[in-house]
Scaffold this motif. Sequence first.
Motif, PDB file in Angstrom:
ATOM      1  N   UNK A 267       0.822  -1.205   0.000  1.00  0.00           N
ATOM      2  CA  UNK A 267       0.000   0.000   0.000  1.00  0.00           C
ATOM      3  C   UNK A 267       0.859   1.259   0.000  1.00  0.00           C
ATOM      4  N   UNK A 268       1.921   1.251   0.805  1.00  0.00           N
ATOM      5  CA  UNK A 268       2.807   2.414   0.866  1.00  0.00           C
ATOM      6  C   UNK A 268       3.457   2.662  -0.492  1.00  0.00           C
ATOM      7  N   UNK A 269       3.924   1.591  -1.120  1.00  0.00           N
ATOM      8  CA  UNK A 269       4.532   1.737  -2.446  1.00  0.00           C
ATOM      9  C   UNK A 269       3.521   2.274  -3.451  1.00  0.00           C
ATOM     10  N   UNK A 270       2.304   1.721  -3.446  1.00  0.00           N
ATOM     11  CA  UNK A 270       1.288   2.164  -4.395  1.00  0.00           C
ATOM     12  C   UNK A 270       0.907   3.619  -4.158  1.00  0.00           C
ATOM     13  N   UNK A 271       0.855   4.032  -2.894  1.00  0.00           N
ATOM     14  CA  UNK A 271       0.523   5.435  -2.589  1.00  0.00           C
ATOM     15  C   UNK A 271       1.629   6.384  -3.038  1.00  0.00           C
ATOM     16  N   UNK A 272       2.834   5.856  -3.227  1.00  0.00           N
ATOM     17  CA  UNK A 272       3.900   6.691  -3.771  1.00  0.00           C
ATOM     18  C   UNK A 272       3.619   7.131  -5.193  1.00  0.00           C
ATOM     19  N   UNK A 313       5.007   2.676  -9.729  1.00  0.00           N
ATOM     20  CA  UNK A 313       4.776   2.400  -8.324  1.00  0.00           C
ATOM     21  C   UNK A 313       3.764   1.269  -8.131  1.00  0.00           C
ATOM     22  N   UNK A 314       2.722   1.245  -8.958  1.00  0.00           N
ATOM     23  CA  UNK A 314       1.708   0.180  -8.844  1.00  0.00           C
ATOM     24  C   UNK A 314       2.317  -1.179  -9.141  1.00  0.00           C
ATOM     25  N   UNK A 315       3.171  -1.256 -10.165  1.00  0.00           N
ATOM     26  CA  UNK A 315       3.824  -2.507 -10.513  1.00  0.00           C
ATOM     27  C   UNK A 315       4.764  -2.944  -9.385  1.00  0.00           C
ATOM     28  N   UNK A 316       5.485  -1.970  -8.806  1.00  0.00           N
ATOM     29  CA  UNK A 316       6.364  -2.290  -7.679  1.00  0.00           C
ATOM     30  C   UNK A 316       5.567  -2.866  -6.506  1.00  0.00           C
TER      31      UNK A 316
END
Length: 320
Positions: A267-272, A313-316
Amino acid sequence: MQGDTPTPDGQVADAVKDNWVDRWAPAAARPYLRLSRADRPIGTWLLLLPCWWGLALSMLHDQQAGWFDAWIAIGCAIGAWLMRGAGCTWNDITDRDIDGRVERTRSRPIPSGQVSVAGALVWMCAQALLALCILLTFNLAAIGLGVLALLPVAVYPFAKRFTWWPQVFLGLAFNWGALLAWTAHGGQLGAPAVVLYLAGIAWTLFYDTIYAHQDTEDDALIGVKSTARLFGDKTAQWLRRFLMATVGLMGIAVIYAALPQASVLAMVLALGGPWAMGWHMAWQLRGLDTQDNAKLLQLFRANRDTGMIPLVFFVAALLV
């Protein structure tokens, strides 16, 4: 207005210089490829990226990924190219009289006489039918959404004749892929996809207002409406609002998509993604000069990178 005049071999004024259509395409095909904006790939990216956002968040939502998702991604890419071409062809058919009176657009294939209206109609239908073949490989819910997408596509060219907000109609059409790709993966439309769709519309208002400032003088003479004309010297203030709406709505979409099963790190990565996207939009605002058409076009084209940032970011987030 600043702009180039049509060149003898039919190049379009605002096409990418030394593009593949003008350099390598067969001479007979060039007018039709120009009609599809194949010499200006930014529009395909702006149509495609919301599709890939929707697919990535749908996979984040249910924590499932399969080989068919690879086909969804590829199919969306091919479909975006085809439907962008069909939509631009339809736009040029409906705007052929207006385009002939605007410096930047008078070199387009129909007003310049390279393609007849009848030929353009046949070309539009051919592209749409090929896109339909791809759509039919998806599930029924996605197919239904794909058919519904024709409505905003059909209405958009007329919007500037009856509203100061035609960019909203462009946003409705260009971000539909977020809904379709989410549904193609998950089988049904979800609330996160709808919020993501709204974020995409806010982003479209941002970049297409910048784009529309190239034509404000001609548009005023003709009587064509746009957010660029509506906002005038308050454009920067409005663009900040669209920036905040884009980031906020995309952040909400990410949270709703990730909450069921994704890890905190994911979630943190996607919010980036929306956070970094917002910084790129802020960079565009710092360079905004509504009187410099070359700069306006440069900033508009930079939105390919703007839309690519959250995807990374979503892929990460999917990989952790």
